[in-house]
Design an enzyme around this catalytic site. Structure first.
Site, PDB file in Angstrom:
ATOM      1  N   ASP A 294       0.844  -1.192   0.000  1.00  0.00           N
ATOM      2  CA  ASP A 294       0.000   0.000   0.000  1.00  0.00           C
ATOM      3  C   ASP A 294       0.877   1.238   0.000  1.00  0.00           C
ATOM      4  OD1 ASP A 294      -2.503  -1.098  -0.023  1.00  0.00           O
ATOM      5  OD2 ASP A 294      -2.727  -1.135   2.147  1.00  0.00           O
ATOM      6  N   ASP A 589      -5.277  -3.359   4.415  1.00  0.00           N
ATOM      7  CA  ASP A 589      -5.854  -2.906   5.679  1.00  0.00           C
ATOM      8  C   ASP A 589      -7.376  -2.981   5.717  1.00  0.00           C
ATOM      9  OD1 ASP A 589      -6.465  -0.908   3.916  1.00  0.00           O
ATOM     10  OD2 ASP A 589      -5.452   0.699   5.000  1.00  0.00           O
ATOM     11  N   ASP A 593      -9.498  -6.099   1.254  1.00  0.00           N
ATOM     12  CA  ASP A 593      -8.138  -6.592   1.025  1.00  0.00           C
ATOM     13  C   ASP A 593      -7.977  -8.040   1.471  1.00  0.00           C
ATOM     14  OD1 ASP A 593      -7.167  -4.207  -0.028  1.00  0.00           O
ATOM     15  OD2 ASP A 593      -6.735  -3.396   1.950  1.00  0.00           O
TER      16      ASP A 593
END
Length: 862
Positions: A294, A589, A593
């Site tokens: 990310d 997160d 996901d």
């Protein structure tokens, strides 16, 4: 409808009354049960049979001491496994489930174990509900109740939510009505019998590896046993030979030693802010060849600050200040005088929309800032304070909230205002533009301005509003208000961490929902890509997937920045990388996901901003959401794997040496070189501590200068095979030579065995030092970097010397003191093993790199 909630004092009193909000922990094996389990082994059964036969044959001393050694081995294994079990439990408690409640009039995040009846709790998508709740307010709220009902379809629930279920969509608030054993899932837990934990794949492979060795050894023993029996040897002597061979060859301590190595790795990773949820992930992270990360909060600090504002009337503003500090003025571009919202209606409308379509909480007290919520929402609250607009919220009553969901890319609210119902929307520029009536010229201006902001590293959001109400979030006909540019600085250590990955030949990719130009700019600063590379968008990925899988794989393989990516596309990227032979570590997160985290070889969840479902789907949790912590975890993973290889090498090669010694003695028709009791003593003294001590070996310093190991690489590779064979041959051949020469010189069998046993003790202690590195010379390994191993060697040698002078024990083991000249001969002989190993290491380094000069230096990561 949010209430004031409980006071801290009242919550503590209720916690004392009701106890912690948790279910009874799964039963763990007690120390006594673990001790009993140590005897559940086919190898141990053989030795127990040996004890029985010794008793039948009247060999009481042998029976007694074999029993004592078995008990000591079981005790050592029990201590190892119990310590590993305690470490795993302690680390599991470091990743608590969290809940968002109102305490002392402020939203706070607390450990779900501290929830009490009467708490006012706030739920959002991705949360694992921590208690039974009476819902008082909800917005598009859906719950996955499969934990209770077995049905995986999400249901809309307007009245109650139950502990253990998962919020899949929307928001809700309510009052806790039951905790712990009094919840619905708590009542079910009373009826559930806890199952046995499944062994991780690595441990299963180790068990299979050990079993294969054992089968091969049993075959060898059977052949030697038969040959000796055919030669007409006494049955009791043949039996003792078989027992001695079995004892010498079986590495029964290997699984326990590897479990300890993994547990040590867990502790070390915890210090690097990486919490291990699945034991095998300790080693798996060290094997990864590709890290898909990310951006927000992982590569950046996740402190969003609004720096630029562009209105639809093309007025542009600069906002001073950073983070949550409200001391910053707003200047119109090109003017030095701060502006107020009274001077610019468009600025007021834009800011108000950002405050209304908002779920964060921010209160400035004289000594403390109370902040809770998403970084983007907090940034708008800070802007509202800077423009003195927060008081306007009192005139706007919220009717409907459309919370931010990653798959939608925007958030919205419907509020009653002095002018009537008003819709407020903020989100991705492309999303918001489709909701507005825009001319072609205006659309181009918006896109040009968005591109400019993104090119300068800003995250760009669009805002719009309109009159009316809405039952769904399919908004149309809104008025476009403008753009907001937010900055989220890179973490100061992220650039160095990416460089370390490049040095270790680990590929890094950024996967984000941000604008492609923003993602590409930050990736270039991180040196993930060069200035000539480009970002791939989610729409481009969709187009490639629509063509065929090969085209999708080609697109993924040739790019390292993926922007405007939908959550489900993260899983598709993961699967593509796996198809291409990568060993993938994926970060995430959000609730969406979870599939990507599940499908990756190593799923890594964010501990600070991650949802409960993301943490539960992951193998590892970052307590600081920091990319550099992943890099530290990779180092620790590689250390663990290296140490596992060292343990295997020590145990297998010493067992093979003892087998070789016996084979030579049988082939040359010599007496048994060591009795079973002496072999048991040898293995207990030399391998009882040293194998575990090797698991404490620190980093060698070259972990990141080596490429990742191939995912399918066997533990017993060419290097391991060469080292085992050479070491076993040297120890076995020299020990046999000593035994044979001693007998030829007229030394008694007892004295010859005494010398041979001492030589094997010295050999195996030297071998423990040789095992500290597969490639590096022992001269460059810091001698005192593993004091546990050094202490183990010193104690083992001291115990054996002490046994020579201990009445009873020396008689049972047939030991006697050794004179000074024999000591010198044995020490010189044992040093041959060290010399041979050093020569082999040198030749291996030269073979791997002909230009290599000195061994790798003692450089270590910070």
């Amino acid at each position: 409808m949010t209430t004031q909630g409980l006071s801290s004092e009242k919550a503590q009193a209720l916690l004392t009354e009701y106890g912690e909000n948790c279910l009874p922990k799964p039963s763990r094996n007690s120390f006594v049960r673990l001790f009993i389990i140590q005897f559940r082994s086919a190898f141990i059964y053989v030795l127990l049979v040996a004890v029985v036969v010794c008793l039948i044959l009247g060999q009481l001393i042998n029976a007694f001491f074999i029993s004592v050694v078995l008990l000591l081995n079981a005790l050592i294994g029990t201590i190892q496994e119990y310590s590993a079990q305690q470490a795993a439990d302690a680390l599991a408690d470091m990743v608590p489930q969290q809940s968002r409640v109102i305490r002392d009039n402020h939203p706070v995040v607390v450990d779900s174990r501290s929830l009490v009846p009467g708490d006012w709790i706030m739920l959002s998508s991705g949360d694992r509900i921590g208690a039974d709740i009476d819902l008082r307010q909800s917005s598009q709220f859906q719950v996955d109740e499969s934990a209770l009902t077995g049905e995986s379809i999400s249901v809309s629930n307007k009245e109650q939510a139950f502990a253990g279920t998962l919020v899949t969509h929307g928001r809700a608030e309510g009052e806790v009505i039951a905790t712990g054993i009094n919840t619905q899932i708590g009542q079910i837990a009373k009826l559930v019998h806890q199952g046995v934990d499944t062994k991780p794949p690595l441990m299963q492979r180790i068990d299979q590896f050990t079993l294969r060795i054992a089968i091969a050894i049993v075959i060898i023993i059977a052949l030697i046993f038969s040959l000796t029996l055919i030669r007409g040897a006494d049955l009791s002597d043949v039996f003792l030979l078989g027992v001695a061979l079995a004892v010498s060859a079986i590495p029964e301590g290997l699984p326990a030693a590897i479990t300890v190595a993994l547990a040590i790795g867990m502790k070390r990773m915890a210090k690097a802010n990486v919490i291990v949820r699945k034991l095998v992930a300790v080693e798996s992270l060290g094997s990864c060849t590709f890290i898909a990360s990310d951006k927000t909060g992982t590569l950046t600090v996740n402190e969003m600050t609004i720096g630029q504002i562009w209105l639809a009337n093309e007025h542009k503003y600069h906002v001073a200040g950073e983070g949550l500090a409200q001391n910053g003025l707003v200047h119109r571009h090109g003017h030095g005088v701060p502006v107020t919202v009274e001077e610019e209606l468009g600025l007021k409308q834009l800011t108000l929309v950002g405050l209304l379509a908002n779920e964060a909480h921010l209160v400035y007290n004289t000594d403390k800032i109370h902040a809770d919520g998403d970084g983007v929402d907090l940034a708008f609250l800070v802007l509202g304070h800077k423009l003195r607009l927060t008081s306007e919220l009192e005139n706007h009553t919220q009717l409907t909230l459309f919370p931010y969901e990653s798959e939608k890319g925007f958030s919205a609210s419907v509020n009653n205002s002095p002018l009537g119902p008003q819709i407020s929307v903020k989100g991705a520029v492309e999303k918001v533009m489709t909701m507005c009536s825009l001319s072609e010229e205006m659309s181009q201006k918006i896109l040009d301005q968005t591109h400019w902001m993104a090119r300068h590293g800003y995250r760009v959001l669009a805002l719009a509003h309109g009159a009316g109400t809405a039952e769904s979030d399919a908004f149309t006909g809104l008025e476009f208000l403008g753009l907001v540019a937010m900055s989220d600085p890179l973490r100061h250590d992220a650039i160095e961490a990416v460089a370390s990955c490049r040095q270790a030949q680990i590929k890094v990719a950024m996967i984000t929902g941000d604008h492609p130009v923003t993602a590409l700019t930050l990736s270039q600063q991180l040196k993930i890509v060069s200035e000539h590379d480009k970002a791939v968008t989610g729409s481009e990925l969709s187009q490639a997937m629509a063509l065929n899988e090969s085209e999708f794989d080609r697109l993924v393989a040739t790019h390292r920045v993926f922007a405007r990516v939908k959550p489900e596309q993260k899983m598709e990227i993961t699967q593509s990388l796996i198809r291409q032979g990568e060993f993938v570590a994926m970060t995430g997160d959000g609730v969406n996901d979870a599939p990507a985290l599940k499908h990756a070889h190593v799923g890594i969840s964010m501990g600070l901003r991650g949802t409960d479902v993301a943490r539960e789907s992951a193998s590892l949790v970052l307590t600081d959401d920091n990319f550099s912590s992943i890099v530290k975890g990779v180092i620790e993973g590689r250390i663990v794997y290296n140490n596992i290889r060292k343990v295997i090498f020590l145990l297998v090669s010493t067992g093979a040496a003892e087998i070789f010694l016996f084979i030579l003695s049988v082939l040359f028709a010599l007496p048994i070189p060591l009795f079973p009791l002496q072999i048991l003593w040898l293995n207990l003294v030399t391998n009882g501590v040293q194998d575990v001590a090797l698991a404490f070996e620190p980093a060698e310093g070259n972990e990141f200068s080596q490429p990742p190991r191939a995912p399918k690489e066997p533990i017993f590779d060419r290097l391991m095979l060469e080292r085992v064979c050479i070491s076993a041959l040297v120890m076995g051949l020299i020990a046999f030579g000593l035994f044979a020469i001693s007998l030829q010189m007229g030394v008694s069998e007892e004295a010859a065995r005494n010398l041979t046993l001492m030589l094997m003790v010295l050999f195996e202690n030297v071998h423990a030092l040789n095992s500290r590195s597969e490639h590096r010379s022992l001269f460059v390994v810091p001698f005192f970097s593993n004091p546990i191993l050094l202490l183990g060697i010193f104690v083992a040698q001291g115990i054996h010397i002490g046994a020579m002078y201990t009445p009873g024990l020396s008689d049972a083991l047939q030991l006697s003191p050794i004179n000074f000249s024999h000591w010198l001969i044995l020490l010189a002989t044992a040093s041959v093993l060290f010399i041979v190993d050093e020569v082999h290491k040198k030749r291996w380094r030269m073979r791997a790199n002909p230009n290599l000069g000195e061994p790798i230096t003692d450089r270590r990561p910070e």
